[in-house]
Design a protein around this motif. Structure first.
Motif, PDB file in Angstrom:
ATOM      1  N   ASP A   1       0.861  -1.179   0.000  1.00 26.56           N
ATOM      2  CA  ASP A   1       0.000   0.000   0.000  1.00 26.56           C
ATOM      3  C   ASP A   1       0.896   1.227   0.000  1.00 26.56           C
ATOM      4  N   LEU A   2       0.698   2.106  -0.988  1.00 22.55           N
ATOM      5  CA  LEU A   2       1.617   3.225  -1.166  1.00 22.55           C
ATOM      6  C   LEU A   2       1.491   4.319  -0.124  1.00 22.55           C
ATOM      7  N   GLY A   3       0.365   4.473   0.534  1.00 22.31           N
ATOM      8  CA  GLY A   3       0.216   5.555   1.501  1.00 22.31           C
ATOM      9  C   GLY A   3      -0.100   6.864   0.801  1.00 22.31           C
ATOM     10  N   GLU A   4      -0.033   7.933   1.554  1.00 27.29           N
ATOM     11  CA  GLU A   4      -0.455   9.251   1.051  1.00 27.29           C
ATOM     12  C   GLU A   4       0.742  10.199   0.978  1.00 27.29           C
ATOM     13  N   ASP A   5       1.862   9.726   0.453  1.00 27.40           N
ATOM     14  CA  ASP A   5       3.100  10.508   0.464  1.00 27.40           C
ATOM     15  C   ASP A   5       3.264  11.461  -0.709  1.00 27.40           C
ATOM     16  N   PHE A   6       2.254  11.599  -1.547  1.00 23.85           N
ATOM     17  CA  PHE A   6       2.434  12.352  -2.784  1.00 23.85           C
ATOM     18  C   PHE A   6       1.640  13.648  -2.768  1.00 23.85           C
ATOM     19  N   SER A   7       2.092  14.604  -3.576  1.00 22.73           N
ATOM     20  CA  SER A   7       1.368  15.873  -3.694  1.00 22.73           C
ATOM     21  C   SER A   7       1.223  16.258  -5.159  1.00 22.73           C
ATOM     22  N   THR A   8       2.275  16.765  -5.768  1.00 22.41           N
ATOM     23  CA  THR A   8       2.167  17.269  -7.150  1.00 22.41           C
ATOM     24  C   THR A   8       2.581  16.248  -8.206  1.00 22.41           C
ATOM     25  N   GLU A   9       3.008  15.058  -7.800  1.00 27.97           N
ATOM     26  CA  GLU A   9       3.504  14.065  -8.756  1.00 27.97           C
ATOM     27  C   GLU A   9       2.377  13.587  -9.678  1.00 27.97           C
ATOM     28  N   THR A  10       2.749  13.287 -10.928  1.00 29.52           N
ATOM     29  CA  THR A  10       1.778  12.798 -11.912  1.00 29.52           C
ATOM     30  C   THR A  10       2.130  11.406 -12.418  1.00 29.52           C
ATOM     31  N   ALA A  11       3.197  10.833 -11.867  1.00 30.05           N
ATOM     32  CA  ALA A  11       3.626   9.474 -12.214  1.00 30.05           C
ATOM     33  C   ALA A  11       4.297   8.868 -10.991  1.00 30.05           C
ATOM     34  N   VAL A  12       4.110   7.562 -10.806  1.00 31.74           N
ATOM     35  CA  VAL A  12       4.716   6.876  -9.664  1.00 31.74           C
ATOM     36  C   VAL A  12       5.261   5.525 -10.109  1.00 31.74           C
ATOM     37  N   VAL A  13       6.494   5.236  -9.719  1.00 34.37           N
ATOM     38  CA  VAL A  13       7.029   3.883  -9.866  1.00 34.37           C
ATOM     39  C   VAL A  13       6.549   3.126  -8.628  1.00 34.37           C
ATOM     40  N   PHE A  14       5.611   2.190  -8.824  1.00 30.14           N
ATOM     41  CA  PHE A  14       5.053   1.438  -7.704  1.00 30.14           C
ATOM     42  C   PHE A  14       6.049   0.415  -7.180  1.00 30.14           C
ATOM     43  N   CYS A  15       6.646  -0.367  -8.099  1.00 34.13           N
ATOM     44  CA  CYS A  15       7.509  -1.471  -7.663  1.00 34.13           C
ATOM     45  C   CYS A  15       8.394  -1.922  -8.815  1.00 34.13           C
ATOM     46  N   GLU A  16       9.325  -2.799  -8.490  1.00 34.74           N
ATOM     47  CA  GLU A  16      10.134  -3.469  -9.510  1.00 34.74           C
ATOM     48  C   GLU A  16      10.272  -4.939  -9.164  1.00 34.74           C
ATOM     49  N   PHE A  17      10.261  -5.753 -10.195  1.00 40.04           N
ATOM     50  CA  PHE A  17      10.637  -7.155 -10.099  1.00 40.04           C
ATOM     51  C   PHE A  17      12.054  -7.222 -10.632  1.00 40.04           C
ATOM     52  N   TYR A  18      12.928  -7.965  -9.977  1.00 36.97           N
ATOM     53  CA  TYR A  18      14.293  -8.048 -10.484  1.00 36.97           C
ATOM     54  C   TYR A  18      14.830  -9.460 -10.338  1.00 36.97           C
ATOM     55  N   ARG A  19      15.712  -9.794 -11.278  1.00 31.28           N
ATOM     56  CA  ARG A  19      16.313 -11.125 -11.339  1.00 31.28           C
ATOM     57  C   ARG A  19      17.644 -11.106 -10.603  1.00 31.28           C
ATOM     58  N   GLN A  20      17.822 -12.102  -9.739  1.00 32.70           N
ATOM     59  CA  GLN A  20      19.117 -12.288  -9.077  1.00 32.70           C
ATOM     60  C   GLN A  20      19.480 -13.749  -9.278  1.00 32.70           C
ATOM     61  N   GLU A  21      20.429 -13.958 -10.191  1.00 28.21           N
ATOM     62  CA  GLU A  21      20.781 -15.295 -10.668  1.00 28.21           C
ATOM     63  C   GLU A  21      19.517 -15.934 -11.251  1.00 28.21           C
ATOM     64  N   ALA A  22      19.056 -17.061 -10.749  1.00 26.77           N
ATOM     65  CA  ALA A  22      17.887 -17.714 -11.336  1.00 26.77           C
ATOM     66  C   ALA A  22      16.585 -17.328 -10.634  1.00 26.77           C
ATOM     67  N   GLU A  23      16.677 -16.501  -9.591  1.00 28.08           N
ATOM     68  CA  GLU A  23      15.487 -16.170  -8.798  1.00 28.08           C
ATOM     69  C   GLU A  23      14.953 -14.779  -9.133  1.00 28.08           C
ATOM     70  N   TRP A  24      13.633 -14.602  -8.942  1.00 28.67           N
ATOM     71  CA  TRP A  24      12.984 -13.301  -9.116  1.00 28.67           C
ATOM     72  C   TRP A  24      12.584 -12.760  -7.752  1.00 28.67           C
ATOM     73  N   LYS A  25      12.830 -11.474  -7.564  1.00 22.27           N
ATOM     74  CA  LYS A  25      12.519 -10.797  -6.312  1.00 22.27           C
ATOM     75  C   LYS A  25      11.634  -9.589  -6.600  1.00 22.27           C
ATOM     76  N   PHE A  26      11.054  -9.027  -5.543  1.00 25.74           N
ATOM     77  CA  PHE A  26      10.152  -7.885  -5.639  1.00 25.74           C
ATOM     78  C   PHE A  26      10.666  -6.791  -4.717  1.00 25.74           C
ATOM     79  N   GLN A  27      10.616  -5.533  -5.193  1.00 21.43           N
ATOM     80  CA  GLN A  27      10.970  -4.392  -4.351  1.00 21.43           C
ATOM     81  C   GLN A  27       9.846  -3.365  -4.400  1.00 21.43           C
TER      82      GLN A  27
END
Length: 191
Positions: free
Chosen positions: A145-171
């Motif tokens: 849940d992103l919360g209410e940290d934004f004011s004038t922004e018109t775009a947000v990077v919510f998350c990233e999936f990333y590969r570490q060797e053969a595994e996938w992780k979430f940030q």
């Protein structure tokens, strides 16, 4: 059981969920009680990133006008122009088994369509979330849940999936940008 994450947290997806190959990324939001004369049209996108953190061509960008990348590695299920109703407002499907080896990250973003001309921003958006669901059994694996940290922004990077060797992780990212989709496209190396 779903895990709730906070901004900046990371979690291993495929190692802790053996056999996980395909996820549904559900994104949702509400708008605050605000009457600016126009509906809010928020749009989910995915940027498929190479080792240098950049997309190399339009083929690395999935959004409402390009619904699929790399033979179904990432699929956008369609544009919801109002965000009405409960649950996910837009969804992306990621098939980790189809993501090419040269793609090391998948950035998931949300932008407000025509935000400048409509006088809209993420300060007027509430209850924004991203959740990851195992496509095979429809079990929710995690939620941010992103919360209410934004004011004038018109775009947000919510998350990233990333590969570490053969595994996938979430940030969980939750990073805002002014300048809408154009700012994100430039940030990720496209013009």
């Amino acid at each position: 059981m779903s895990i709730n994450l906070s901004k900046g947290q990371r979690i291993d997806l495929t190692k802790t969920n053996p056999g996980l190959t395909k996820v549904i990324v559900g994104l949702g939001w509400d708008t605050n009680k605000y009457s600016g004369g126009s509906d809010f049209d928020l749009d989910a996108s995915a940027f498929l990133l190479h080792e240098d953190g950049k997309a190399k061509s339009a083929a690395d960008f999935v959004f409402y006008n390009n619904l699929k990348a790399y033979d179904g590695a990432v699929v956008h299920t369609g544009d919801n122009r109002t965000g009405e109703g409960d649950g996910d407002d837009e969804q992306l499907i990621i098939d980790f088994s189809k993501v090419p080896a040269n793609i090391v990250r998948v950035g998931i973003t949300v932008t407000i369509h025509d935000a400048t001309s409509r006088g809209q921003n993420f300060g007027q958006v509430s209850s924004a979330f991203v959740r990851v669901v195992n496509e095979a059994n429809n079990a929710e694996l995690l939620r941010y849940d992103l919360g209410e940290d934004f004011s004038t922004e018109t775009a947000v990077v919510f998350c990233e999936f990333y590969r570490q060797e053969a595994e996938w992780k979430f940030q969980a990212i939750g990073s805002g940008f002014s300048g809408g989709l154009a700012a994100l496209v430039q940030n990720y190396g496209l013009s």
